[in-house]
Design a protein around this motif. Structure first.
Motif, PDB file in Angstrom:
ATOM      1  N   LYS A 106       0.836  -1.202   0.000  1.00 44.64           N
ATOM      2  CA  LYS A 106       0.000   0.000   0.000  1.00 44.64           C
ATOM      3  C   LYS A 106       0.873   1.256   0.000  1.00 44.64           C
ATOM      4  O   LYS A 106       0.613   2.205  -0.730  1.00 44.64           O
ATOM      5  CB  LYS A 106      -0.918  -0.014   1.242  1.00 44.64           C
ATOM      6  CG  LYS A 106      -2.346   0.416   0.947  1.00 44.64           C
ATOM      7  CD  LYS A 106      -3.205   0.380   2.208  1.00 44.64           C
ATOM      8  CE  LYS A 106      -3.630  -1.037   2.592  1.00 44.64           C
ATOM      9  NZ  LYS A 106      -4.269  -1.099   3.926  1.00 44.64           N
ATOM     10  N   ALA A 107       1.909   1.238   0.837  1.00 46.05           N
ATOM     11  CA  ALA A 107       2.797   2.405   0.927  1.00 46.05           C
ATOM     12  C   ALA A 107       3.467   2.667  -0.422  1.00 46.05           C
ATOM     13  O   ALA A 107       3.598   3.817  -0.858  1.00 46.05           O
ATOM     14  CB  ALA A 107       3.853   2.184   2.011  1.00 46.05           C
ATOM     15  N   SER A 125       0.861   4.007  -2.976  1.00 48.02           N
ATOM     16  CA  SER A 125       0.454   5.401  -2.789  1.00 48.02           C
ATOM     17  C   SER A 125       1.520   6.359  -3.307  1.00 48.02           C
ATOM     18  O   SER A 125       1.253   7.536  -3.530  1.00 48.02           O
ATOM     19  CB  SER A 125       0.111   5.682  -1.328  1.00 48.02           C
ATOM     20  OG  SER A 125       1.271   5.577  -0.557  1.00 48.02           O
ATOM     21  N   GLU A 126       2.735   5.872  -3.536  1.00 51.61           N
ATOM     22  CA  GLU A 126       3.772   6.698  -4.174  1.00 51.61           C
ATOM     23  C   GLU A 126       3.907   6.353  -5.654  1.00 51.61           C
ATOM     24  O   GLU A 126       4.842   6.804  -6.314  1.00 51.61           O
ATOM     25  CB  GLU A 126       5.123   6.494  -3.474  1.00 51.61           C
ATOM     26  CG  GLU A 126       5.167   6.907  -2.013  1.00 51.61           C
ATOM     27  CD  GLU A 126       5.062   8.417  -1.807  1.00 51.61           C
ATOM     28  OE1 GLU A 126       5.197   9.168  -2.799  1.00 51.61           O
ATOM     29  OE2 GLU A 126       4.835   8.826  -0.656  1.00 51.61           O
ATOM     30  N   ASN A 127       2.992   5.550  -6.145  1.00 55.46           N
ATOM     31  CA  ASN A 127       3.035   5.132  -7.548  1.00 55.46           C
ATOM     32  C   ASN A 127       4.303   4.388  -7.940  1.00 55.46           C
ATOM     33  O   ASN A 127       4.794   4.520  -9.075  1.00 55.46           O
ATOM     34  CB  ASN A 127       2.862   6.341  -8.473  1.00 55.46           C
ATOM     35  CG  ASN A 127       1.411   6.585  -8.775  1.00 55.46           C
ATOM     36  OD1 ASN A 127       0.653   5.621  -8.979  1.00 55.46           O
ATOM     37  ND2 ASN A 127       1.009   7.838  -8.751  1.00 55.46           N
TER      38      ASN A 127
END
Ligand code: ASP
Ligand code: MG
Length: 415
Positions: free
Chosen positions: A371-372, A375-377
């Motif tokens: 997920k982390a 969220s930064e693509n």
């Protein structure tokens, strides 16, 4: 007398002033009542210079003479350290590997310990010597030739002596003040750890947190040697630095202890490999023979379902081994032992890993990690997991970003 092992790395003995500074730390421990075994590295830069000289003689140099030359840097610092201690009225003498003797295999430049008999040094302690200054990184083979342990080997010398002498602790003095949750150059939120378990340190050390030679941590884990990493440039006391110890000594540990990275990774994919029993052995056998350190491996589901005819095989290895890996695969193809359509190389990847013994008992670490990154693509190219580690391969240009995002996601800046 209790024994303490103190190891000083190259930057800690880089000149006479620094040797004196290190000797002062030794003196303090002698005054506390320890018999001290000091392990020294060569002055910083010295070993590289010696290696350069050897390589300058011939590309096909005699490995026995390589060891004779490159081990000499430690001889100099051992003698200078003993002289400096004597100037402070501390009874000390130097020991080269053959004098102890530090018995090793005869695998020159990557020798392994066979035995470290205590008698000679113990006899000197009994005579009233307080400090044995031992040249790190070196030993002697059964043939009587000087050997070395591989670059960074004096960490391993220190741990081996701590095990052989039942030392209370093995203090590794270096130019950083401990082991961090990640590289402080990548995020200023990196936090020094008070304690870290052997297994975690092993993962972090081999993943590129270059504080300790990996073998030294393996040895410490096997013999339960309490290892401490601390700075020789600061005032230090019993609580300084990071203690690398058994997990039982760590009361409360976080699920994830650290984020490691390795910059120079490459990803290779063999496309449309003719699939059959034994194909993995036919690929990875020749790679091993060519000295390629394969790390992650992914085999895709075969085309055409169960017993299908083709599959893709992806693996990773250090960037500087790509040429060797390619050659080994082309050779195997030419010899007819494997068939594939094409080989795709991506040399611009980095490996990021989160490490923690707490993962054994906590679910959801992988989900938090992915997920982390999402969220930064940051796109994940390969995933591999073990009991206490999850690693991903990503584009190298996102390496710093990914480390920062994961450090935040697992709340590592807070103790
Ligand atoms: N002097 C050796 C090296 O630079 C061994 C050591 O310092 O650990 O690799
Ligand atoms: Mg070192």
């Amino acid at each position: 007398m209790p024994v303490l092992v103190m190891k000083f790395g190259g930057t800690s003995v880089a000149d006479l002033a620094r040797i004196k500074n290190a000797a002062q730390k030794v003196k303090r421990e002698v005054e506390r009542g320890y018999d001290v075994i000091v392990i020294v590295s060569a002055m910083s830069g010295k070993t590289n210079e010696l290696v350069g000289w050897v390589e300058g003689t011939s590309p096909l140099y005699d490995a026995r003479e390589y060891d004779a030359v490159v081990s000499s840097g430690e001889n100099v610092t051992a003698g200078l350290m003993a002289l400096t201690l004597q100037e402070m009225d501390i009874p000390a003498r130097s020991w080269q590997g053959w004098q102890v003797p530090i018995n090793t295999t005869s695998a020159h430049a990557s020798a392994r310990f066979v035995s470290i008999p205590r008698e000679n040094i113990d006899a000197k302690f009994a005579e009233g010597f307080k400090v044995a200054v031992v040249a790190g990184f070196q030993g002697v083979s059964a043939e009587g030739r000087i050997t070395t342990l591989g670059r960074g080997g004096s960490d391993t010398t220190a741990v081996a002596f701590a095990a052989a002498f039942g030392a209370e602790r093995c203090d590794i003095y270096t130019d950083v003040d401990g082991v961090y949750t990640t590289d402080p150059r990548i995020t200023n939120k990196a936090r020094k750890l008070d304690k870290i378990a052997f297994e975690e340190m092993l993962e972090l050390a081999s993943l590129g947190a270059k504080v300790l030679q990996t073998r030294s941590v393996e040895l410490a884990m096997r013999y339960k040697v309490r290892l401490r990493v601390l700075s020789s440039f600061e005032d230090t006391d019993e609580n300084s630095g990071t203690l690398v110890c058994d997990e039982d000594e760590i009361m409360e540990s976080k699920v994830v202890s650290g984020v490691a990275y390795s910059r120079d990774e490459a990803k290779l994919t063999l496309l449309r490999v003719a699939d059959r029993p034994g194909i993995a052995a036919a690929i990875f056998g020749p790679l091993a023979e060519a000295g390629v350190n394969v790390d992650m491996i992914v085999q895709n589901i075969s085309e055409g379902g169960e017993g299908g005819a083709f599959t893709d095989m992806t693996f990773s290895c250090p960037t500087n081994q790509v040429i060797r890996a390619k050659a080994a695969m082309d050779e195997a193809k030419a010899a007819g032992s494997i068939t594939f359509d094409d080989m795709v190389v991506d040399s611009d990847v980095a490996k990021i890993s989160v490490v923690g013994i707490g993962m054994r008992s906590h679910a959801g670490v992988a989900a938090t990690m992915f997920k982390a990154l999402a969220s930064e693509n940051v796109n994940i190219k390969v995933i591999a997991t073990s009991e206490i580690k999850i690693s991903v391969l990503i584009d190298r240009k996102y390496m710093e970003l990914a480390v920062q995002a994961l450090h935040d996601a697992f709340g590592l800046e807070k103790a």
